[in-house]
Design a protein around this motif. Structure first.
Motif, PDB file in Angstrom:
ATOM      1  N   LEU A 115       0.839  -1.206   0.000  1.00 23.31           N
ATOM      2  CA  LEU A 115       0.000   0.000   0.000  1.00 23.31           C
ATOM      3  C   LEU A 115       0.873   1.254   0.000  1.00 23.31           C
ATOM      4  O   LEU A 115       0.581   2.222  -0.705  1.00 23.31           O
ATOM      5  CB  LEU A 115      -0.929  -0.004   1.215  1.00 23.31           C
ATOM      6  N   ARG A 116       1.945   1.247   0.792  1.00 21.25           N
ATOM      7  CA  ARG A 116       2.843   2.413   0.800  1.00 21.25           C
ATOM      8  C   ARG A 116       3.472   2.604  -0.580  1.00 21.25           C
ATOM      9  O   ARG A 116       3.579   3.731  -1.078  1.00 21.25           O
ATOM     10  CB  ARG A 116       3.940   2.216   1.855  1.00 21.25           C
ATOM     11  N   THR A 147       2.666  -8.424  13.644  1.00 23.43           N
ATOM     12  CA  THR A 147       4.112  -8.208  13.519  1.00 23.43           C
ATOM     13  C   THR A 147       4.439  -6.894  12.820  1.00 23.43           C
ATOM     14  O   THR A 147       5.609  -6.553  12.675  1.00 23.43           O
ATOM     15  CB  THR A 147       4.771  -9.365  12.733  1.00 23.43           C
ATOM     16  N   HIS A 148       3.412  -6.170  12.382  1.00 26.98           N
ATOM     17  CA  HIS A 148       3.637  -4.925  11.666  1.00 26.98           C
ATOM     18  C   HIS A 148       3.900  -3.778  12.643  1.00 26.98           C
ATOM     19  O   HIS A 148       3.598  -3.878  13.833  1.00 26.98           O
ATOM     20  CB  HIS A 148       2.412  -4.582  10.821  1.00 26.98           C
ATOM     21  N   SER A 149       4.469  -2.697  12.134  1.00 30.81           N
ATOM     22  CA  SER A 149       4.656  -1.493  12.934  1.00 30.81           C
ATOM     23  C   SER A 149       3.298  -0.817  13.118  1.00 30.81           C
ATOM     24  O   SER A 149       2.632  -0.480  12.135  1.00 30.81           O
ATOM     25  CB  SER A 149       5.625  -0.523  12.243  1.00 30.81           C
ATOM     26  N   ALA A 150       2.908  -0.617  14.359  1.00 31.14           N
ATOM     27  CA  ALA A 150       1.567  -0.088  14.640  1.00 31.14           C
ATOM     28  C   ALA A 150       1.545   1.430  14.577  1.00 31.14           C
ATOM     29  O   ALA A 150       1.219   2.121  15.545  1.00 31.14           O
ATOM     30  CB  ALA A 150       1.096  -0.583  16.004  1.00 31.14           C
ATOM     31  N   THR A 151       1.900   1.975  13.404  1.00 37.12           N
ATOM     32  CA  THR A 151       1.836   3.427  13.222  1.00 37.12           C
ATOM     33  C   THR A 151       0.381   3.851  13.046  1.00 37.12           C
ATOM     34  O   THR A 151      -0.474   3.036  12.681  1.00 37.12           O
ATOM     35  CB  THR A 151       2.641   3.851  11.981  1.00 37.12           C
ATOM     36  N   PRO A 152       0.073   5.116  13.307  1.00 37.98           N
ATOM     37  CA  PRO A 152      -1.315   5.573  13.087  1.00 37.98           C
ATOM     38  C   PRO A 152      -1.795   5.293  11.662  1.00 37.98           C
ATOM     39  O   PRO A 152      -2.955   4.931  11.460  1.00 37.98           O
ATOM     40  CB  PRO A 152      -1.226   7.079  13.370  1.00 37.98           C
ATOM     41  N   TRP A 153      -0.904   5.481  10.668  1.00 44.25           N
ATOM     42  CA  TRP A 153      -1.308   5.222   9.282  1.00 44.25           C
ATOM     43  C   TRP A 153      -1.646   3.747   9.087  1.00 44.25           C
ATOM     44  O   TRP A 153      -2.668   3.410   8.469  1.00 44.25           O
ATOM     45  CB  TRP A 153      -0.180   5.628   8.327  1.00 44.25           C
ATOM     46  N   ALA A 154      -0.786   2.853   9.603  1.00 43.62           N
ATOM     47  CA  ALA A 154      -1.028   1.415   9.456  1.00 43.62           C
ATOM     48  C   ALA A 154      -2.323   1.017  10.150  1.00 43.62           C
ATOM     49  O   ALA A 154      -3.127   0.243   9.600  1.00 43.62           O
ATOM     50  CB  ALA A 154       0.146   0.624  10.020  1.00 43.62           C
ATOM     51  N   GLN A 155      -2.557   1.543  11.351  1.00 42.27           N
ATOM     52  CA  GLN A 155      -3.784   1.216  12.084  1.00 42.27           C
ATOM     53  C   GLN A 155      -5.014   1.690  11.318  1.00 42.27           C
ATOM     54  O   GLN A 155      -6.034   0.997  11.266  1.00 42.27           O
ATOM     55  CB  GLN A 155      -3.750   1.858  13.476  1.00 42.27           C
ATOM     56  N   GLU A 156      -4.906   2.865  10.713  1.00 44.54           N
ATOM     57  CA  GLU A 156      -6.043   3.406   9.952  1.00 44.54           C
ATOM     58  C   GLU A 156      -6.350   2.536   8.733  1.00 44.54           C
ATOM     59  O   GLU A 156      -7.508   2.208   8.460  1.00 44.54           O
ATOM     60  CB  GLU A 156      -5.733   4.831   9.498  1.00 44.54           C
ATOM     61  N   LYS A 157      -5.312   2.136   7.993  1.00 43.30           N
ATOM     62  CA  LYS A 157      -5.525   1.322   6.786  1.00 43.30           C
ATOM     63  C   LYS A 157      -6.118  -0.042   7.155  1.00 43.30           C
ATOM     64  O   LYS A 157      -7.038  -0.534   6.480  1.00 43.30           O
ATOM     65  CB  LYS A 157      -4.206   1.129   6.037  1.00 43.30           C
ATOM     66  N   LEU A 158      -5.584  -0.649   8.207  1.00 42.14           N
ATOM     67  CA  LEU A 158      -6.101  -1.959   8.611  1.00 42.14           C
ATOM     68  C   LEU A 158      -7.539  -1.849   9.096  1.00 42.14           C
ATOM     69  O   LEU A 158      -8.368  -2.722   8.821  1.00 42.14           O
ATOM     70  CB  LEU A 158      -5.211  -2.563   9.704  1.00 42.14           C
ATOM     71  N   TYR A 159      -7.841  -0.768   9.810  1.00 41.93           N
ATOM     72  CA  TYR A 159      -9.216  -0.580  10.266  1.00 41.93           C
ATOM     73  C   TYR A 159     -10.169  -0.461   9.070  1.00 41.93           C
ATOM     74  O   TYR A 159     -11.234  -1.089   9.040  1.00 41.93           O
ATOM     75  CB  TYR A 159      -9.336   0.661  11.143  1.00 41.93           C
ATOM     76  N   GLN A 160      -9.777   0.340   8.076  1.00 37.03           N
ATOM     77  CA  GLN A 160     -10.639   0.506   6.893  1.00 37.03           C
ATOM     78  C   GLN A 160     -10.829  -0.815   6.159  1.00 37.03           C
ATOM     79  O   GLN A 160     -11.936  -1.145   5.712  1.00 37.03           O
ATOM     80  CB  GLN A 160     -10.017   1.546   5.963  1.00 37.03           C
ATOM     81  N   LEU A 161      -9.750  -1.575   6.041  1.00 37.33           N
ATOM     82  CA  LEU A 161      -9.819  -2.863   5.358  1.00 37.33           C
ATOM     83  C   LEU A 161     -10.713  -3.846   6.108  1.00 37.33           C
ATOM     84  O   LEU A 161     -11.638  -4.439   5.537  1.00 37.33           O
ATOM     85  CB  LEU A 161      -8.403  -3.440   5.218  1.00 37.33           C
ATOM     86  N   PHE A 162     -10.449  -4.000   7.405  1.00 33.83           N
ATOM     87  CA  PHE A 162     -11.210  -4.978   8.190  1.00 33.83           C
ATOM     88  C   PHE A 162     -12.665  -4.554   8.363  1.00 33.83           C
ATOM     89  O   PHE A 162     -13.569  -5.395   8.344  1.00 33.83           O
ATOM     90  CB  PHE A 162     -10.556  -5.177   9.561  1.00 33.83           C
ATOM     91  N   ASN A 163     -12.894  -3.276   8.538  1.00 31.80           N
ATOM     92  CA  ASN A 163     -14.267  -2.809   8.727  1.00 31.80           C
ATOM     93  C   ASN A 163     -15.112  -3.092   7.491  1.00 31.80           C
ATOM     94  O   ASN A 163     -16.258  -3.535   7.592  1.00 31.80           O
ATOM     95  CB  ASN A 163     -14.273  -1.319   9.049  1.00 31.80           C
ATOM     96  N   HIS A 164     -14.541  -2.846   6.304  1.00 30.68           N
ATOM     97  CA  HIS A 164     -15.275  -3.112   5.060  1.00 30.68           C
ATOM     98  C   HIS A 164     -15.593  -4.601   4.922  1.00 30.68           C
ATOM     99  O   HIS A 164     -16.734  -4.977   4.617  1.00 30.68           O
ATOM    100  CB  HIS A 164     -14.444  -2.645   3.863  1.00 30.68           C
TER     101      HIS A 164
END
Length: 421
Positions: A115-116, A147-164
C-alpha cells in the motif's frame, strides 16, 4: 428449438475444461502463495508436541476444512510461533482456489508495504485500485497479523480494510502472531462477534505467551467442574424448590455454553454451585478453541493495582483492555471485593464497555437481590433485554465445618447431571 441456448454459441466441453484450468492457474499466480502451494488439508499433520497440542492441531485443521467447504465470515487462528498457523491458512487459500474462488495470501507487513509503495510515481498499480482490490477480493488470507509497525497510518488502513470486510461478511482468514487482546480495540470487537468470526487457538509451546496466569482456568478446575460432574441434588439441606432452581440453572448453563450471547448472572449462597456452572461453560468453550477470560473479581482488582508497580511486567492499559474486550468474560464472586471508589470505578468501566457493545459475560454473586452492588452496575444487571438472572436457592454443597465441597463425582448414578433430552 425448445432449448434456451438455441442459436447461441456454446464452447465444447473440452474447451470449458481448458478455460477452467487456465482460470485456476491464473488465480494461483495472483494468490502470492508461492511455495505455500504445497499445503493442502491432506498434507497437514501434527508432527511434534504434546498429545494435547496434537489434538488441538487436528481440531483446528478440521474446523478449517469445514470453513473452506463454504467460506463465509472470518476464520482466525491464534497460537505461538511454529504452532502451524501458516500451513493451515495456506491450505484454506489453496482449497478456495481449487474450487474456483479467487484468494490472495499476504503477510500483514507485506500488505502495508504494498500500500505504501502504491503512492510512488513508478508504481504499476494506483493506490486506490490496489486498496479496493484488497477490500473486495472474494477471499483474503492474512498471515503474521501483529508483527507490523503499529503506526497511526497502518492502524487506519487496517481498520478501513477490516471494517469493510466485516460489514460485508467477506471471507477473511487471519493468522495471529500476537494475542487477541494485543490487537486494536476495533478488531478485538469484530473478533468477538461470533455471528461473523470464529477464533481458534493452537496449543502454545514453551514459546507461548508469558502472561497467561490471570484469566486462565487451571486444568484441574476444568476437570472437576464440568457439566458431567455437577450434582443436581444440591447440599444436604436443599429442598425440592432448591433442586428445581439447580436444574433450571444447569439447563440454562448448558444452552448458554452452546452459543454464549448476552449476560448470565448466577446468584445464590456460597457453595451452591454458581462457580461450578460458570467453569463448566468455560470448559465447553475451551474445548472448542474459543478464548475465555475467567477471574475472581478480588483477584482482578489486585492484578490491576499491581500493574502500577514498577516491577510489573504487564502494563495497566494492556491488562484492562484484555479484560474489557475478552470474547467471553467470566467474573466470579462479584460483591466480595473491597468497595473502594477506585474499585467501583474500574468495575463500572468494564461493565459499561461490555454493556454498550453487548459482549458476552458470566457473573456469579452471593448478592441475590443485587441491592448491595453499586447502582451503576446493578441497573445494568437488571436489564432483561441483555441479562438473564439465574437464582440458585440450593444450600451449600460443602459439609459444615470442612470448608470443602462434597465430592460431586461420587454422586449416585441417576443423581448426577444428565444432558437435556
Amino acid at each position: 428449438m425448445d432449448d434456451p441456448r438455441f442459436g447461441q454459441a456454446q464452447p465444447c466441453t473440452c474447451l470449458s475444461h481448458d478455460f477452467e484450468e487456465e482460470r485456476r492457474e491464473r488465480f494461483v499466480r495472483l494468490s502470492n502463495l508461492g511455495a505455500l502451494k504445497r499445503f493442502t488439508f491432506d498434507s497437514l499433520k501434527a508432527q511434534d508436541g504434546t498429545p494435547d497440542a496434537q489434538r488441538r492441531f487436528e481440531e483446528v485443521v478440521a474446523a478449517a476444512r469445514a470453513y473452506s467447504e463454504a467460506p463465509k465470515g472470518w476464520f482466525v487462528i491464534a497460537g505461538s510461533g511454529g504452532s502451524g498457523k501458516t500451513p493451515i491458512v495456506a491450505a484454506i487459500a489453496n482449497e478456495a482456489i481449487a474450487k474456483g474462488l479467487r484468494a490472495s495470501f499476504m503477510t500483514v507487513p507485506d500488505l502495508l508495504d504494498h500500500l505504501r509503495g502504491a503512492y510512488g510515481p513508478h508504481s504499476e498499480v494506483a493506490y486506490d485500485e490496489l486498496f479496493e482490490e484488497l477490500k473486495n477480493i472474494p477471499m483474503l488470507v492474512l498471515d503474521d497479523m501483529g508483527t507490523h509497525s503499529a503506526t497511526p497510518w497502518a492502524q487506519e488502513k487496517l481498520y478501513q480494510l477490516f471494517n469493510h470486510r466485516y460489514q460485508n461478511e467477506l471471507p477473511t482468514v487471519i493468522a495471529l502472531a500476537c494475542e487477541v487482546q494485543d490487537l486494536d480495540e476495533h478488531l478485538q470487537i469484530r473478533l468477538a462477534d461470533r455471528r461473523v468470526s470464529q477464533v481458534h487457538r493452537l496449543a502454545d509451546g514453551e514459546s507461548g505467551p508469558a502472561f497467561q496466569q490471570l484469566g486462565s482456568i487451571p486444568q484441574e478446575m476444568l476437570g472437576r467442574m464440568g457439566f458431567e460432574q455437577f450434582d443436581l441434588r444440591g447440599g444436604p439441606e436443599t429442598d425440592a424448590t432448591g433442586r428445581g432452581t439447580l436444574e433450571g440453572a444447569f439447563r440454562f448453563a448448558q444452552n448458554f455454553a452452546e452459543n454464549p450471547d448476552g449476560w448470565v448472572v448466577f446468584t445464590g449462597v456460597p457453595g451452591c454451585g454458581k462457580t461450578h456452572l460458570a467453569a463448566a461453560i468455560a470448559g465447553e468453550q475451551v474445548k472448542r478453541g474459543n478464548p475465555v477470560f475467567f477471574v475472581m473479581v478480588p483477584d482482578l482488582l489486585d492484578h490491576l493495582r499491581h500493574t502500577f508497580s514498577p516491577d510489573s511486567k504487564v502494563s495497566y492499559d494492556r491488562m484492562f483492555e484484555q479484560v474489557k474486550n475478552a470474547p467471553l468474560l467470566i467474573l466470579d464472586d462479584l460483591g466480595m471485593e473491597q468497595g473502594t471508589p477506585w474499585a467501583q470505578e474500574k468495575l463500572y468501566q468494564i461493565f459499561a464497555h461490555r454493556y454498550n457493545l453487548r459482549l458476552p459475560m458470566i457473573i456469579t454473586t452471593s448478592n441475590e437481590k443485587l441491592d448491595d452492588l453499586p447502582p451503576s452496575i446493578a441497573s445494568r444487571l437488571r436489564d432483561g433485554s441483555l441479562v438473564a438472572i439465574q437464582p440458585i436457592a440450593a444450600a451449600d454443597y460443602r459439609p459444615k465445618g470442612t470448608g470443602r465441597y462434597r465430592s460431586r463425582g461420587n454422586a449416585p448414578e441417576g443423581r448426577r447431571s444428565r444432558p437435556p433430552s
